[in-house]
Design an enzyme around this catalytic site. Sequence first.
Site, PDB file in Angstrom:
ATOM      1  CE1 TYR A 180      -4.152  -2.058   4.843  1.00  0.00           C
ATOM      2  CE2 TYR A 180      -3.378   0.236   4.619  1.00  0.00           C
ATOM      3  CZ  TYR A 180      -3.824  -0.989   3.995  1.00  0.00           C
ATOM      4  OH  TYR A 180      -3.743  -1.092   2.597  1.00  0.00           O
TER       5      TYR A 180
ATOM      6  CB  SER B 299      -0.832   0.075   1.242  1.00  0.00           C
ATOM      7  OG  SER B 299      -1.472   1.384   1.471  1.00  0.00           O
TER       8      SER B 299
END
Length: 334
Positions: A201, A188
């Site tokens: 995350y 990401s």
Amino acid sequence: MVTTSGVLGGTSAVLVSLFILRKVFPWIYQNLIGPKVFGCRINLKKVGEWALITGATDGIGKAYAQALAKKGLNVILVSRTLSKLQDVAKEIETEYKVRTMVIDADFTGGAEIYEKIRAQIENLEIGVVVNNVGMSYANPEYFLELPDNEKLIKNLISCNILSVTRMCELVMPGMVKRHAGVVINISSLSAVIPAPMLTVYSASKAYMDKFSEDLASEYAKHNIVVQSVLPGPVATNMSKIRKSTWMACSPKVFVASAISTLGHTRQTTGYFPHALLELAINTVRFISPRLMEKLTLNTMQNIRARAMKRSTAPKAASSTASEASELATPSTTS
């Protein structure tokens, strides 16, 4: 007569030139020239008969499955919901005339998941693996205030860190034996830019990026390509971005672009506008780290505040996830 200022000026010019040669030209080649002019430099069909994709029933995972099937690879779809897997498999078989296999697995579980997958793929020639499955927060949140934090943190680590590690452990021995393979790990953009209030995350995605970098070095001698892909905003169900735009593209557009970077770079945002986004953020960060930190934190705090305000209206509250996805677009365990 050579002056000190002249020496310093000449040295500075050389250093700037070296910086341009080392940083700017490779960036242009990896993000523009290579993918746009030459496309994917790897004949994916020659590295193995099958491609395995986790988180394959929606979004980026499904788009990778479709793109690889279009290139003539049979696909193994691994995800949580069997009925969705069967629907996607039927769709791919009908459209691309390839074979499919489905394996239902919830990657928040334990070691039994991987024994199940191992048993079903043991005799298959897997040339490409796409580790796409992952999970994130429902909304940005302070680390100490995560809802059901013990369970959420465990699931995040299992799904985002353990899954990529164990899947590589399962698939790569065959690649080493055949001296060919491609490993694509979907990280990401939040792994390499400030991402407060997505702490666990973004850290889990940073693990994927670092894992990919060093794995690529270890197994390059075996002709195995390992690539870390760091998407920015993509219009998926998880991101809640309903309409694709130039920046928040559709999964199909994103994956077509990302595949074209294979063979050109080990780490990529996968999509040129996302590379520009990363460059802009890191430029501001270079000029003023505190300013970038403050801007990001304020954005996340505002998203969280709106989510809390709308918590009594589920439909309205769910829309805030799309705002967070402007900084991080996670995949999901569908």
